[in-house]
Design an enzyme around this catalytic site. Structure first.
Site, PDB file in Angstrom:
ATOM      1  CE1 TYR A 130      15.611-151.377 -35.246  1.00 22.88           C
ATOM      2  CE2 TYR A 130      14.812-149.911 -33.517  1.00 22.88           C
ATOM      3  CZ  TYR A 130      14.768-151.132 -34.173  1.00 22.88           C
ATOM      4  OH  TYR A 130      13.882-152.092 -33.780  1.00 22.88           O
ATOM      5  CD  GLN A 191      15.558-158.908 -35.547  1.00 20.07           C
ATOM      6  OE1 GLN A 191      16.248-158.975 -34.527  1.00 20.07           O
ATOM      7  NE2 GLN A 191      14.233-158.951 -35.504  1.00 20.07           N
ATOM      8  CG  ASN A 214      14.414-153.121 -27.873  1.00 23.63           C
ATOM      9  OD1 ASN A 214      15.540-153.272 -28.348  1.00 23.63           O
ATOM     10  ND2 ASN A 214      13.387-153.878 -28.214  1.00 23.63           N
ATOM     11  CG  HIS A 262       9.564-138.682 -22.809  1.00 18.06           C
ATOM     12  ND1 HIS A 262       9.324-139.002 -24.116  1.00 18.06           N
ATOM     13  CD2 HIS A 262       9.839-137.351 -22.799  1.00 18.06           C
ATOM     14  CE1 HIS A 262       9.438-137.913 -24.868  1.00 18.06           C
ATOM     15  NE2 HIS A 262       9.743-136.898 -24.090  1.00 18.06           N
ATOM     16  CG  HIS A 328      15.637-131.965 -22.337  1.00 18.62           C
ATOM     17  ND1 HIS A 328      15.319-133.265 -22.040  1.00 18.62           N
ATOM     18  CD2 HIS A 328      15.665-131.877 -23.682  1.00 18.62           C
ATOM     19  CE1 HIS A 328      15.153-133.937 -23.173  1.00 18.62           C
ATOM     20  NE2 HIS A 328      15.355-133.128 -24.182  1.00 18.62           N
ATOM     21  CD  GLU A 415      58.133-140.680 -30.743  1.00 17.66           C
ATOM     22  OE1 GLU A 415      57.637-141.304 -31.694  1.00 17.66           O
ATOM     23  OE2 GLU A 415      57.567-139.731 -30.155  1.00 17.66           O
ATOM     24  CG  HIS A 420      58.775-143.075 -38.432  1.00 14.83           C
ATOM     25  ND1 HIS A 420      58.640-144.433 -38.322  1.00 14.83           N
ATOM     26  CD2 HIS A 420      57.523-142.556 -38.239  1.00 14.83           C
ATOM     27  CE1 HIS A 420      57.355-144.727 -38.060  1.00 14.83           C
ATOM     28  NE2 HIS A 420      56.678-143.608 -38.010  1.00 14.83           N
TER      29      HIS A 420
END
Lengths: 437, 437
Positions: A130, A191, A214, A262, A328, A415, A420
C-alpha cells in the site's frame, strides 16, 4: 519550546514516565466504517473500488482502468528529472545491497539417532504494497517495502496507490519500476486493502500486505490480518539523540527537526551529558524552526512532544534510551560503537556525527520501516524475513524412530492423546517384527 | 465418514474450495468481557487476579500466594515418575539442540563509500508464557515456548498457568524446570495476559507474551498487542498426508486420527494417488476410531472436517497441498525429499513413513507451535527469532556522507522534507570548509 529535564531533578522519574506514557496519536475509531467497506468489496468487488474511487479521489474509472497501463507508467516516469532518477537509483541499489545480505540460509543435518532435521525458507506467493497518496506518497517507502520482497524472491508484487484527481507522483512509479513492480492499481483506502486481501475480478488476492497508511488503511490491515499477513501498524515517528558536549548544536537541532517535520505527533528527544549543549540546541531549534516550509507541523511536534534531558553520564543516557526504545537512535558521541553496545532496544542506530538520521530514510541501505511507540523492545524493522516463511523438516529413519519414539509415546500418554502414541507404536511394532515396510 | 473426493470429478474444484473456506472455529465474541478484565487489572492489579482466581478456579489466594514457592515446585515435581521425567528430558534436550541452530548471526561490513553497515540481534527483555490449565495443560507446549526464549537469551521468563481447584499438572512444572523457568504464577485467563502485559504489584510486566489458550486468552493477547509483542493466535490443528499406494493404511489412519483427537475443530486430510488405498484408510479409521479414549472428539472432527482426496499424481497432490498450506504435512511416499521440494507452503513437513506427525509434537526437535488456517502461506512456526529483535546499524565516515548525502538531499527535497535535507547539507558544508568536526 519544551522544558529541559535533568535526571538529578527530584521529579525527574515522574516526568520521564509521563513522557513515556503520553499518547501521541488520535485513536479515531473507524473500525465499523472499515468493516463495511471490506464486506462490500468482498460482495461486489471492482464495482465498489470504482464507486469509492469516484467518491474519495474524484476519479471516474471503469474496472479495466483500475490498473495503470504500461504506457501510462512509461509516460509518467519520463517526466522525472535525471537528477531525481539518479538519486532514486542510488537509493534502490544501496537498499538492495543491504537487504541481499539478510537472506537467511536453509539448514539440514542428521543427528546421532538418525533423524535428518532442518528448515527451508520460501517466499510468500504474492505481496501487496500500500502506498499513500497525496502529500504522504513517499517514493522512498516504495523502495523500502518492495525491494525486500523482491530480494526474498516474491514472484508477484502489487502496488495500490490512490491518485486524487488522477494525480500520481511520478517518482512513486519510478520507484516501482526500479523495484521491478509493474502491477499498479490506482485504488486507495480500506477498499484497496480489502481488494488485495480477498481479491476482485481485476485484482488477484495476495498473501501479505505491507506499507503505511492513514487510520482507515491501518484498521483495514488489522481486520484482514489472518486472512493475509501484514507488517506492523506504524505509529508516529520518533528519534532519540544522545550527544556529548563537543557536538555541533545546529546539526543536532536539524536532526531533531527532521523528525518533527514528519508529523505533529512525531517525537524528538535529545539526551545530553552537557547542560550547556542542551541550551544551545534548544536555541538553535528556535532559530531554525520558523524558516522551515513545514514549520507549523514541526513546531507542534516540538512543543507537544519534544524533550531535552540532561543526564549525568553516557551510561545513564543509554539506560534512559533503553526505556524509550526509540525507533531511531543517533549516537553523536566520541565513541559511538562503545555506546551502541549499551543501547539494546532501538529500531535503528545511527553512529557518529556524520550519520544523520535523514540518510537512513533514503540512502544508507537499512530499512526505514521501523518499530515505533516503544515496540523496539520486542520487534524489528521491515526486512527480507517479512516476505519469507520457514518450513521445518524432519525425516526419521526406522532406527531414529526406535530411539526417540518411545519417549513420544510416554508423553502422549501423559497428555491423554492415545492415537498420537498408537501412531508411533504401530511403526515400532513393525520394526520389532523385523520389517521396515 | 467423510466422502472421498476425486480430482477428476466434475465438481471437484467447487467442493475443494468449499473445504478450504469452511470455518472451523466458533468466533465467540468475548472482546467486551476481556476489555473489562484488562481495564480492571490495570486499575486494581493483584486484587483482581485474586478475585477472578477465586471465581473461576475456586481457589482463594492472597497476592503473596499467587506465585508458586520454590518448595511447592520441588514437592510437585518430586511426584513425576522416572519414566515421564526421562521422556520429558529427552524432549527438552532435542528441542534445545534444534533451536540452538536457529540463532541468527550479527553482521557488519564497510562498503566502498565508507559506510559501515550491519545489524545486531538482541533478546527481548522479558517474556511471558501462558499455559492453559486442565485438560489442555500440555507440558510439551511449555518446552516448545520456553526453550526458544531461553536459547534466544531472554533473561526473565514468566509462566502463568491456571490451577482449577488448586490442581497443577506436575509435568508442567517439571517442563518449566527443564526450561529454566522458576517464576510461575497460578493465574489464568485474560487476567493473566493483562497482568503480564501491564504488570501488577506482584507480577512485573513482560515485553512479549506467547502460548496457547482459550477464546478469552486469545482475545486478551490481541488486545494487549502493541503494548507487548505476541505470537500468532493459533486456530484448530490440521494435518495433510500425501501417500502413495504402498503405504500401510493403519499407520495413515492413526496419523489422521492423532490430529482429529486434538479437537472437534481439527482437520485431517489424506491426499493419495491410489483409490484403493483411500478406501483402505477410510475403513481403518472406522475400525480404530471407536476404541480411542477421545473417540467422541475424533469422530466429530473426522465427520465434519475429515477429507480424502484421490489425485492423479504426486504433482497434483503437491499443488493441492500448497493451496491448503497445512500446519502439518506428512509425505508418506517413496521419495519424500523430491516431493518436499514441490510443497512450498506448510508449517512443518514430516518425510517418510517412519516420521509420524506425533513425533513432531514431542521429541523430533522442531517447534510444534505452527501456523494454522492456511497462514503457512505467509507465516512460520515459533522459533528463536520470535524472542529476538534486530537493530540496524549505520556509521558513515565524512567521506561516505559526501558520497551518498547529496542523493538523500535530492530525495528529501522531492518529498518536501526540508529539515531532512538541511541536516545533511549542514554537515557537507563543514566538509567543504575542509573540517571534519
Amino acid at each position: 519550546m519544551p522544558v529541559t529535564l535533568n535526571t538529578t531533578d527530584p521529579d525527574f522519574e515522574t516526568r520521564f514516565l509521563a513522557m513515556l506514557s503520553a499518547k501521541r496519536e488520535d485513536s479515531s475509531d473507524v473500525n465499523d466504517v472499515v468493516a463495511a467497506i471490506i464486506a462490500d468489496v468482498r460482495a461486489r468487488g471492482d464495482a465498489v473500488l470504482c464507486e469509492l474511487t469516484a467518491r474519495f479521489d474524484r476519479l471516474d474509472l471503469t474496472p479495466d482502468r483500475l490498473r495503470f497501463s504500461a504506457e501510462e507508467i512509461d509516460d509518467t516516469i519520463a517526466r522525472v528529472s535525471a537528477e531525481d532518477r539518479a538519486a532514486l537509483s542510488l537509493a534502490a541499489e544501496r537498499i538492495r545491497a543491504y537487504h541481499a545480505r539478510q537472506m537467511p540460509e536453509d539448514a539440514s543435518w542428521t543427528d546421532p539417532e538418525g533423524a535428518t532435521l532442518g528448515w527451508r525458507w520460501s517466499p510468500v506467493g504474492a505481496a501487496g504494497l500500500y502506498v499513500p497518496g497525496g502529500q504522504a506518497a513517499y517514493p522512498s517507502s516504495v523502495l523500502m517495502n518492495a525491494i525486500p520482497a523482491r530480494v526474498a524472491g516474491v514472484k508477484r508484487l502489487v502496488i495500490c496507490v490512490p491518485t486524487p484527481d488522477g494525480v500520481v507522483n511520478p517518482l512513486v512509479l519510478l520507484a516501482a519500476r526500479l523495484a521491478g513492480v509493474d502491477e499498479i492499481y490506482r485504488v486507495g483506502g480500506a477498499q484497496a486493502v480489502a481488494a488485495m486481501a480477498y481479491g476482485t475480478a481485476t485484482i488477484a488476492p495476495v498473501d501479505k500486505i505491507t506499507g503505511p497508511g492513514n487510520a482507515y488503511v491501518a484498521a483495514a490491515k488489522r481486520q484482514v490480518f489472518g486472512r493475509v499477513g501484514i507488517d506492523m501498524i506504524a505509529g508516529p515517528s520518533e528519534v532519540l539523540v544522545i550527544a556529548e558536549g563537543a557536538q555541533n548544536p545546529d546539526w543536532l537541532a536539524l536532526d531533531l527537526l527532521a523528525q518533527a517535520e514528519h508529523d505533529a505527533d512525531a517525537q524528538s528527544i535529545l539526551v545530553t551529558t552537557d547542560a550547556g549543549l542542551a541550551d544551545e540546541v534548544a536555541k538553535a531549534v528556535d532559530r531554525i524552526l520558523p524558516d522551515l516550509p513545514r514549520s507549523a507541523i514541526a513546531a507542534a511536534s516540538w512543543r507537544d512532544y519534544g524533550t531535552i534531558i540532561v543526564a549525568r553520564d553516557l551510561a545513564e543516557a543509554a539506560a534512559l534510551s533503553n526505556r524509550v526504545a526509540p525507533e531511531h537512535l543517533e549516537l553523536c558521541v566520541d565513541d559511538p560503537e562503545a555506546l551502541a553496545r549499551d543501547c539494546v532496544h532501538a529500531g535503528a542506530i545511527f553512529l557518529g556525527a556524520y550519520t544523520p538520521e535523514a540518510v537512513g530514510d533514503y540512502v544508507s541501505g537499512p530499512n526505514h520501516v521501523l518499530p515505533t511507540a516503544r515496540s523496539a523492545r520486542f520487534s524489528s524493522g521491515l526486512s527480507v524475513l517479512d516476505f519469507l516463511k520457514r518450513t521445518t523438516m524432519a525425516h526419521l529413519t526406522p532406527g531414529a524412530l526406535a530411539a526417540i519414539g518411545p519417549a513420544a509415546m510416554r508423553l502422549a500418554a501423559s497428555e491423554g492423546l492415545q492415537a498420537h502414541g498408537a501412531s508411533v507404536e504401530a511403526r515400532l511394532a513393525r520394526l520389532n517384527e523385523g520389517g521396515t515396510e
